[in-house]
Design a protein around this motif. Structure first.
Motif, PDB file in Angstrom:
ATOM      1  N   ARG A 504       0.846  -1.190   0.000  1.00 41.07           N
ATOM      2  CA  ARG A 504       0.000   0.000   0.000  1.00 41.07           C
ATOM      3  C   ARG A 504       0.879   1.236   0.000  1.00 41.07           C
ATOM      4  N   PRO A 505       0.397   2.352  -0.571  1.00 40.10           N
ATOM      5  CA  PRO A 505       1.195   3.583  -0.559  1.00 40.10           C
ATOM      6  C   PRO A 505       1.511   4.041   0.863  1.00 40.10           C
ATOM      7  N   LEU A 506       2.511   4.883   0.967  1.00 43.39           N
ATOM      8  CA  LEU A 506       2.928   5.472   2.234  1.00 43.39           C
ATOM      9  C   LEU A 506       2.786   6.987   2.139  1.00 43.39           C
ATOM     10  N   VAL A 507       1.926   7.550   2.987  1.00 45.86           N
ATOM     11  CA  VAL A 507       1.688   8.995   3.014  1.00 45.86           C
ATOM     12  C   VAL A 507       1.728   9.440   4.461  1.00 45.86           C
ATOM     13  N   GLY A 508       2.683  10.294   4.803  1.00 39.38           N
ATOM     14  CA  GLY A 508       2.744  10.755   6.183  1.00 39.38           C
ATOM     15  C   GLY A 508       4.109  11.288   6.546  1.00 39.38           C
ATOM     16  N   PRO A 509       4.285  11.649   7.816  1.00 44.11           N
ATOM     17  CA  PRO A 509       5.560  12.223   8.258  1.00 44.11           C
ATOM     18  C   PRO A 509       6.642  11.169   8.381  1.00 44.11           C
TER      19      PRO A 509
END
Length: 561
Positions: A504-509
């Protein structure tokens, strides 16, 4: 409104009960007409049973000033399955998030602080669930001190319940045929307690984006729409030089009998990308809304319970007409995806990067980041600063690990074959996928391009074409479509995708000092996920409504287990 939003960067509205959409259309019209309007208008509405598109148009017909907007709304009013649906208008500056389902479940799945709240137009007698104590308490959790509230319902029980939840309300003159309405403001006598602190509304500043592929370009465009000054760095001499440089790609959803997480994510992502394609690219040249036929070799064409041939779902077992158009036998096990087609990724990337507020610096390799009191220095190969930025987004594919070494990133090499076919060659008019994919009939000057593949070679970054992979792709194409055996490849294309441990994509700090985020690991679904992930990142930064239910947004977060 519109006085309250004058000069604000954004305005967030929560509505319970979308109905025929007249509140939304009226608000949209007021936003358009106001020179002091906010840069961004978010309208979030909960609706258990969306009406048909024709009913939207019939309801708006009595208001000539709303007809044009109603037509635009009706054109995007499709596949409204349970869950969230982000509908984008006016170049992404008016965003309607329709939450389809039970009101309390939908409110639990969304998080933001509303500037205005519109309550359901039906009386408590006709729609008691919308006015239950639990529902009104849930609504109050979206309010900050000063949030305005309005409803056509003036029942005493409603006034009392709103007062108990911290709203100061009063009767006010209504509009025909309503004599009165209820207006108020959230101003409790106590200090409200929140289970989770409200998201910070970050003001726009300077942002560096590392990577000029699908992920980086989508992030740059989303932030630029919100007023950020964005500089995009890429070491290649042009955008879309990496895995996003595929000559043409398939855009299609994932469908599973249990409507699994990936299926719901791809539907949301496909809608986000589709709206960008419609508004920014030339259909027939840069992309084609042809539909996609997905072969199911094992014969499993099951779809989730409750789906029907007539919709609202846009995927269904292929019928004889669709199979004939794909030049496949009538007994072929396949699904037909109506909202699907092919896209030239480079055209979409260039359109995103051409938005105002974006500077693209190709031939410039960013190799390190250095925090300071004033923000982040982006450093080149000689550790010389390329600029100072308030925030940095890393969207560099598998090389994102250089800036985020703790993330579970994996390179996945892929090879496809491509060539040109004479105009008379009998090939399917739409992409066919399954175990691999075949795209044909793509305009390329005076000729028609075809492309097929692809291989998946994990942990490989080898960019050289391999004869063994070309042979495997030829065999895959012949299995996928009986007419593919006549195709003569002219060349191979190789790219290295980036995948996460759970695909799954990775979106975040990124772990460490605040200010560095990633939008990466889009895998082989960059066309599907780039726009959605960019909007999710922007929502986190600006305290906006989420484009996905909270559980799905968490499934993409860098901090997920």
């Amino acid at each position: 409104l519109p006085d309250a939003w004058a000069g604000q960067p954004q305005w967030l509205i929560l509505e319970t009960g979308f109905g025929f959409g007249l509140n939304f259309l009226t608000t949209w019209a007021a936003w358009r007409a106001d020179p002091a309007r906010p840069r961004l208008l978010h309208f979030v509405s909960v609706e258990a049973h969306p009406v048909a598109p024709g009913e939207l148009l019939r309801a708006a017909a009595a208001y000539p000033e709303l007809i044009e907007l109603a037509r635009a709304l009706a054109s995007r009013w499709d596949e409204l399955l349970p869950g969230f649906h982000r509908l984008s208008f006016d170049d992404g500056r008016v965003l309607l998030t329709l939450c389809v389902g039970d009101v309390q479940a939908m409110l639990r799945a969304q998080r933001f602080e509303a500037d205005s709240i519109f309550l359901d137009g039906f009386s408590p007698d006709r729609n008691p669930q919308m006015w239950s104590p639990d529902t009104l308490k849930a609504v109050s959790r979206f309010a900050r001190r000063g949030t305005g509230i309005a409803t056509w319902t003036i029942a005493r029980a409603v006034r009392d319940a709103l007062t108990q939840n911290g709203f100061q309300v009063r009767k006010a003159p209504g509009l025909p045929p309503k004599r009165d309405c209820l207006r108020g403001v959230f101003d409790p006598a106590w200090t409200p307690r929140r289970r989770t602190p409200p998201a910070e509304r970050t003001g726009p500043g300077r942002c560096a984006v590392i990577g000029a592929g699908l992920g980086g370009a989508a992030v740059a465009a989303s932030l630029a729409r919100r007023g950020w000054r964005v500089t995009v760095f890429d070491r290649a001499d042009r955008p879309a030089a990496g895995a996003s440089g595929l000559p043409v790609g398939v855009l299609a959803p994932h469908v599973s009998p249990d409507d699994a997480l990936l299926s719901r994510l791809t539907r949301a992502g496909l809608r986000a990308t589709w709206q960008q394609l419609e508004s920014m690219l030339l259909e027939g040249q840069d992309w084609r809304a042809s539909g996609v036929l997905e072969r199911r070799p094992e014969g499993d064409v099951r779809v989730p319970p409750g789906w029907r041939a007539e919709g609202p779902n846009l995927s269904w077992p292929a019928d004889a007409v669709q199979l004939h158009a794909a030049r496949l036998p009538p007994d072929t096990a396949a699904l037909w995806h109506r909202r699907a087609g092919w896209v030239r990724p480079r055209a979409l990337i260039e359109a995103w990067l051409a938005q105002p507020g974006i500077e693209v610096r190709t031939g410039t390799e960013a190799t390190a980041l250095e925090a300071s009191a004033a923000g982040w220095h982006v450093l080149d190969t000689q550790r010389k600063p390329l600029g100072m930025f308030d925030r940095v987004v890393v969207a560099a594919g598998f090389e994102s690990g250089r800036f985020a070494p703790l993330l579970p990133l994996q390179p996945v090499r892929g090879q496809v074959e491509w060539g040109h076919a004479p105009a008379h060659t009998p090939l399917p008019s739409m992409p066919v996928n399954g175990d691999g994919h075949l795209i044909a009939g793509v305009p390329d000057g005076e000729r028609l391009l075809w492309l097929g593949g692809a291989t998946f070679d994990r942990d490989s970054t080898d960019m050289s074409a391999r004869a063994a992979d070309a042979a495997a792709n030829r065999a895959r194409l012949v299995r996928l479509h009986p007419l593919a055996g006549a195709l003569q490849p002219e060349s191979s294309w190789v790219g290295v995708r980036c995948a996460s441990g759970d695909r799954r994509p990775l979106v975040g700090p990124v772990a460490g000092p605040p200010g560095v985020w990633v939008c990466t690991a889009l895998g082989s679904r960059g066309l599907t996920f780039a726009a959605l992930c960019a909007e999710l990142l922007a929502a986190h930064w600006h305290g906006e409504p989420l484009p996905l239910p909270a559980a799905l947004a968490k499934a993409l977060d860098t901090r997920r287990p």
